[in-house]
Write a protein that holds these residues in place. Structure first.
Motif, PDB file in Angstrom:
ATOM      1  N   UNK A 147       0.831  -1.201   0.000  1.00  0.00           N
ATOM      2  CA  UNK A 147       0.000   0.000   0.000  1.00  0.00           C
ATOM      3  C   UNK A 147       0.866   1.252   0.000  1.00  0.00           C
ATOM      4  N   UNK A 148       1.945   1.244   0.781  1.00  0.00           N
ATOM      5  CA  UNK A 148       2.851   2.392   0.796  1.00  0.00           C
ATOM      6  C   UNK A 148       3.487   2.599  -0.577  1.00  0.00           C
ATOM      7  N   UNK A 149       3.878   1.478  -1.202  1.00  0.00           N
ATOM      8  CA  UNK A 149       4.487   1.604  -2.520  1.00  0.00           C
ATOM      9  C   UNK A 149       3.486   2.142  -3.545  1.00  0.00           C
ATOM     10  N   UNK A 150       2.237   1.678  -3.468  1.00  0.00           N
ATOM     11  CA  UNK A 150       1.217   2.204  -4.384  1.00  0.00           C
ATOM     12  C   UNK A 150       0.976   3.685  -4.143  1.00  0.00           C
ATOM     13  N   UNK A 151       0.907   4.059  -2.846  1.00  0.00           N
ATOM     14  CA  UNK A 151       0.689   5.473  -2.532  1.00  0.00           C
ATOM     15  C   UNK A 151       1.864   6.317  -3.019  1.00  0.00           C
ATOM     16  N   UNK A 154       1.638   6.548  -6.820  1.00  0.00           N
ATOM     17  CA  UNK A 154       0.600   7.502  -7.206  1.00  0.00           C
ATOM     18  C   UNK A 154       1.072   8.941  -6.970  1.00  0.00           C
ATOM     19  N   UNK A 155       1.755   9.151  -5.842  1.00  0.00           N
ATOM     20  CA  UNK A 155       2.278  10.500  -5.571  1.00  0.00           C
ATOM     21  C   UNK A 155       3.294  10.908  -6.626  1.00  0.00           C
ATOM     22  N   UNK A 156       4.172   9.949  -6.981  1.00  0.00           N
ATOM     23  CA  UNK A 156       5.162  10.243  -8.017  1.00  0.00           C
ATOM     24  C   UNK A 156       4.478  10.548  -9.342  1.00  0.00           C
ATOM     25  N   UNK A 157       3.430   9.776  -9.654  1.00  0.00           N
ATOM     26  CA  UNK A 157       2.704  10.026 -10.898  1.00  0.00           C
ATOM     27  C   UNK A 157       2.031  11.396 -10.881  1.00  0.00           C
ATOM     28  N   UNK A 158       1.411  11.760  -9.766  1.00  0.00           N
ATOM     29  CA  UNK A 158       0.784  13.089  -9.682  1.00  0.00           C
ATOM     30  C   UNK A 158       1.830  14.182  -9.822  1.00  0.00           C
ATOM     31  N   UNK A 159       2.973  13.952  -9.149  1.00  0.00           N
ATOM     32  CA  UNK A 159       4.044  14.944  -9.249  1.00  0.00           C
ATOM     33  C   UNK A 159       4.550  15.054 -10.689  1.00  0.00           C
ATOM     34  N   UNK A 160       4.691  13.897 -11.361  1.00  0.00           N
ATOM     35  CA  UNK A 160       5.164  13.915 -12.747  1.00  0.00           C
ATOM     36  C   UNK A 160       4.148  14.601 -13.653  1.00  0.00           C
TER      37      UNK A 160
END
Length: 211
Positions: A147-151, A154-160
């Motif tokens: 779950x931490x890795x998915x979060x 997702x954060x990295x994707x939003x940042x990108x």
């Protein structure tokens, strides 16, 4: 007859000793003691009868001596039987005590074995429970890590995506500015044309030329 009875008694004693206290086929000590007591009473009665008969004879002392000798033989035989019977009872008591000790030891072993089996079952259940708890803990930690890795992903994707959007916006700013300037210039030209047309329409007509 007395010697035969004593021999039979010794045979019974040997059989009883070989059986180590078993009641099957053995003699009853109470019955044997009662028989010995009855024979003693019969012996006393016979001695009394013989003594009375001896006093009727001419040679009294010889008769009494023979009677005492015969009584002593029978009495000694009864004593030997009684001693053998006492030995039987001692062996029987010893055998019963030994059997009791063996039974107690067997019962204790059975209790100990049952307790050991119960302890082994409890220990196995404890190991299985600890293994299940450990597996559940590992599973929970794995799920939490996933779950931490998915979060994080997702954060990295939003940042990108945000960075890409900002880059697109920065790349589009000159084009947008140029388009805005062009729209402004076009609007200014349009207003100038409208004003020029309006001015031409409102200007008075010139006088006609003379003929």
């Amino acid at each position: 007859m007395k010697k035969l009875a004593f021999s039979l008694l010794l045979a019974l004693l040997a059989g009883f000793a070989g059986a180590q206290g078993s009641n099957s086929g053995g003699l009853d000590p109470a019955v044997e003691r009662a028989r010995i007591a009855a024979e003693r009473q019969a012996l006393q009665l016979r001695v009394s009868t013989e003594r009375a008969a001896c006093y009727q004879k001419f040679v009294v002392e010889d008769c009494l001596s023979d009677s005492r000798r015969r009584a002593r033989v029978v009495s000694d035989d009864l004593k030997r039987q009684e001693s053998a019977l006492n030995d039987i009872e001692r062996k029987r008591r010893a055998a019963l005590e030994t059997q009791k000790l063996q039974d107690n030891a067997a019962e204790k072993r059975a209790r100990d074995q049952a307790a050991q089996r119960e302890q082994a079952v409890d220990a196995q259940k404890g190991r299985e429970q600890r293994a299940a708890d450990h597996a559940a803990s590992r599973e929970a930690m794995t799920a939490q890590e996933a779950q931490k890795q998915r979060a994080f992903a997702e954060k990295q994707q939003r940042h990108a995506r945000a960075q890409a959007k900002r880059q697109r916006d920065r790349a589009q700013e000159p084009v947008k500015e140029e388009a805005d300037n062009e729209r402004l210039e076009k609007a200014a030209r349009h207003r100038s044309d409208i004003e020029r047309r309006n001015a031409a329409r409102d200007k008075p007509r010139a006088a006609p030329l003379p003929p």
